[in-house]
Design an enzyme around this catalytic site. Structure first.
Site, PDB file in Angstrom:
ATOM      1  N   CYS A  11      -3.084  -0.140   0.496  1.00 49.61           N
ATOM      2  CA  CYS A  11      -3.403   0.370   1.826  1.00 49.61           C
ATOM      3  C   CYS A  11      -2.979   1.793   2.170  1.00 49.61           C
ATOM      4  O   CYS A  11      -2.139   2.394   1.528  1.00 49.61           O
ATOM      5  CB  CYS A  11      -2.863  -0.555   2.893  1.00 49.61           C
ATOM      6  SG  CYS A  11      -3.092  -2.286   2.547  1.00 49.61           S
ATOM      7  N   GLY A  37      -7.518   1.984  -0.397  1.00 52.04           N
ATOM      8  CA  GLY A  37      -7.956   0.613  -0.116  1.00 52.04           C
ATOM      9  C   GLY A  37      -9.412   0.599   0.285  1.00 52.04           C
ATOM     10  O   GLY A  37      -9.831   1.383   1.144  1.00 52.04           O
ATOM     11  N   GLY A 110       2.351  -1.594   2.050  1.00 51.98           N
ATOM     12  CA  GLY A 110       3.538  -2.079   1.341  1.00 51.98           C
ATOM     13  C   GLY A 110       3.559  -3.587   1.345  1.00 51.98           C
ATOM     14  O   GLY A 110       2.562  -4.245   1.694  1.00 51.98           O
ATOM     15  N   CYS A 247       8.001   5.352  -5.163  1.00 52.73           N
ATOM     16  CA  CYS A 247       7.174   4.769  -6.238  1.00 52.73           C
ATOM     17  C   CYS A 247       6.582   5.904  -7.071  1.00 52.73           C
ATOM     18  O   CYS A 247       5.779   6.701  -6.574  1.00 52.73           O
ATOM     19  CB  CYS A 247       6.055   3.942  -5.600  1.00 52.73           C
ATOM     20  SG  CYS A 247       4.786   3.441  -6.771  1.00 52.73           S
ATOM     21  N   TYR A 253      -0.866   8.224 -10.201  1.00 53.37           N
ATOM     22  CA  TYR A 253      -2.216   7.670 -10.078  1.00 53.37           C
ATOM     23  C   TYR A 253      -2.742   7.458  -8.658  1.00 53.37           C
ATOM     24  O   TYR A 253      -3.856   7.840  -8.331  1.00 53.37           O
ATOM     25  CB  TYR A 253      -2.280   6.337 -10.837  1.00 53.37           C
ATOM     26  CG  TYR A 253      -3.582   5.605 -10.672  1.00 53.37           C
ATOM     27  CD1 TYR A 253      -4.768   6.157 -11.156  1.00 53.37           C
ATOM     28  CD2 TYR A 253      -3.647   4.374 -10.026  1.00 53.37           C
ATOM     29  CE1 TYR A 253      -5.979   5.491 -11.001  1.00 53.37           C
ATOM     30  CE2 TYR A 253      -4.856   3.701  -9.874  1.00 53.37           C
ATOM     31  CZ  TYR A 253      -6.018   4.266 -10.362  1.00 53.37           C
ATOM     32  OH  TYR A 253      -7.208   3.614 -10.196  1.00 53.37           O
TER      33      TYR A 253
HETATM   34  S1  SF4 Z   1       7.224   2.187  -9.460  1.00 50.12           S
HETATM   35 FE1  SF4 Z   1       6.180   0.365 -10.211  1.00 50.12          FE
HETATM   36  S2  SF4 Z   1       7.470  -1.342  -9.455  1.00 50.12           S
HETATM   37 FE2  SF4 Z   1       8.049   0.446  -8.270  1.00 50.12          FE
HETATM   38  S3  SF4 Z   1       6.784   0.352  -6.445  1.00 50.12           S
HETATM   39 FE3  SF4 Z   1       5.719   1.639  -7.913  1.00 50.12          FE
HETATM   40  S4  SF4 Z   1       4.311   0.297  -9.000  1.00 50.12           S
HETATM   41 FE4  SF4 Z   1       5.845  -0.992  -7.954  1.00 50.12          FE
END
Ligand code: SF4
Length: 472
Positions: A11, A37, A110, A247, A253
């Site tokens: 999202c 999304g 999230g 993240c 990506y």
């Molecule tokens: S780094 Fe990997 S485990 Fe951590 S939030 Fe991103 S996708 Fe999920």
């Protein structure tokens, strides 16, 4: 529906306070976040009462020009949805509830690790759910806290203490709008102001601000709630963590290359990743090629780092989105050729390096290698801009099963190279990735490539934790 061979985000969100009606700005902002999304879209605004429209499909499919009239009001929130659980039309957001403290609308990027426990607790306390969603639970908790504290900021702070997981929330409580980010800053959220001074906005990515001619102001800090008002932003500390845990996949990506997240340009980060990959895993070849579109920045960086010219040797059909799984192999091969096709003039007789952001199952990569060989490539070398994916994501990305990864079950890089039938394969190292992102390792979530997570997940190791012993 065909399961994608790429991780999917969960999202994008927008919140806005303007001098004029905000729905059309939110509409365009959501279109800029569409990559986050594509399953459902929604906008809620407030003018004397809450107005909402949401539905399944892309933003352009859900809304028509007349909706911009009915969604009147100078405050609003919006959402584009990708489900990592069961995809149902009623999951579309914003989710809204009429409560004794007013109309509350919420949109979430999230996932809460403890959502089940929160829902159970509320049900035991006599609350009645319509969807049993975590967003509904958060609304109920907020309404309860607002009643007892008589202060929305205090209520947000108290509710945040109960939430474990990743969240970039936007909230509209009657005519007040808020944006808040979890204590680790797992998912992105930034603030901007209109260049003509007519409004303020929070959005998942800065590209949404660019599109509506708003200027980037700053990121919402991890553990911060911001109220968006007619005069700008009011900040409330809701409790940041000792370390952040952004993240890393946002840069690798998910995010659009033209976004800037937590002060790091996504495009520049991808370029540095490619450069670092070229230094870590060089190979003699004639041409570097991206897998369109997400591998483009990585490939350009690899070209700079290796001194090998980059060329577009794979063309993507932009009009093919999702498809269903074909029942036989021949039809499945057609479906990949329909999406991506080699440019013979670039590929024929060449030793090619293809650069991509990640490999999940490896099925698409195997087919692309085959396409390139059929297109006349004499060697195909694969370079990947993330370390091998080995563990599930519990924090909002659609990679929830350990057995979905080609890099699990004891398969090493050489085994994977054989499976995808490449001449060589290399992934960026974790240290190389961290350096390329220009961030501290302690400030990143690397859960899916390290099996160590920033929050307590039953049965998994928490980062900075020495052993699993005694873990509850
Ligand atoms: S780094 Fe990997 S485990 Fe951590 S939030 Fe991103 S996708 Fe999920």
């Amino acid at each position: 529906m065909q399961q994608a061979d790429k991780p999917k985000d969960a999202c994008g969100v927008i919140a806005m306070y303007g001098e004029k009606d905000v729905s059309s700005y939110i509409y365009y902002g959501l279109r800029a976040l569409q990559h986050r999304g594509q399953e459902a879209s929604g906008i809620a605004t407030f003018k004397n009462e809450l107005n909402i429209k949401k539905g399944t499909g892309l933003v352009a499919d859900v809304f028509c020009p007349e909706d911009m009239e009915t969604l009147s009001g100078n405050v609003g929130i919006g959402h584009v949805y990708y489900s990592i659980k069961v995809s149902k039309p009623e999951n579309a957001q914003p989710q809204v509830l009429k409560t004794s403290v007013g109309d509350i609308a919420i949109a979430h990027n999230g996932i809460l690790v403890n959502s089940k426990q929160l829902v159970e607790k509320l049900k035991k306390a006599g609350m009645h759910f319509v969807h049993e969603s975590e967003e509904e639970a958060v609304i109920m908790m907020l309404a309860d806290e607002i009643r007892s504290t008589d202060s929305i900021p205090k209520a947000i702070k108290n509710v945040s203490k109960e939430l474990i997981g990743s969240y970039a929330f936007v909230l509209m409580i009657n005519d007040r709008v808020f944006a808040l980010r979890d204590p680790y800053g797992l998912r992105p959220l930034c603030l901007g102001k209109f260049n003509d001074g007519s409004g303020y906005i929070a959005a998942s990515e800065s590209v949404a601000l660019d599109v509506i001619d708003a200027e980037f102001f700053r990121d919402v800090m991890p553990g911060e709630a911001v109220e968006i008002t007619k005069d700008g932003f009011k900040s409330y500390n809701i409790g940041p963590a000792m370390n952040r845990a952004h993240c890393f996949f946002e840069w690798v990506y998910f995010a659009r290359a033209d976004s800037i997240i937590d002060k790091v340009s996504v495009y520049e980060a991808r370029k540095r990743i490619g450069w670092r990959l070229a230094k870590e895993s060089p190979v003699v070849a004639d041409v570097v090629m991206p897998i369109p579109d997400s591998g483009r920045g990585h490939a350009y960086g690899f070209s700079l780092g290796s001194g090998i010219k980059m060329n577009e040797g794979l063309m993507k059909n932009r009009y093919v989105h999702r498809t269903f799984i074909m029942p036989n192999q021949d039809a499945r091969d057609i479906s990949i050729r329909e999406k991506i096709n080699p440019v013979r003039a670039v590929v024929e007789g060449k030793r090619v390096i293809i650069v991509d952001d990640s490999i999940v199952r490896g099925t698409t990569m195997r087919r692309i290698v085959k396409l390139l060989r059929n297109g006349g490539a004499t060697e195909v070398h694969v370079r990947i801009g993330s370390p091998p994916l080995i563990a599930p994501c519990y924090l909002g990305i659609d990679m929830t099963a350990r057995n979905q990864f080609i890099a699990t079950d004891g398969r090493g890089v050489d085994d994977i190279c054989k499976e995808i039938n490449a001449d060589s394969l290399a992934y960026i190292s974790i240290d190389g990735l961290v350096e390329a992102l220009n961030m501290e390792k302690e400030d990143l979530c690397l859960g899916c490539v390290s099996s160590e997570y920033p929050v307590n997940i039953p049965g998994e190791k928490r980062r900075f934790q020495k052993t699993l012993e005694g873990f509850v």
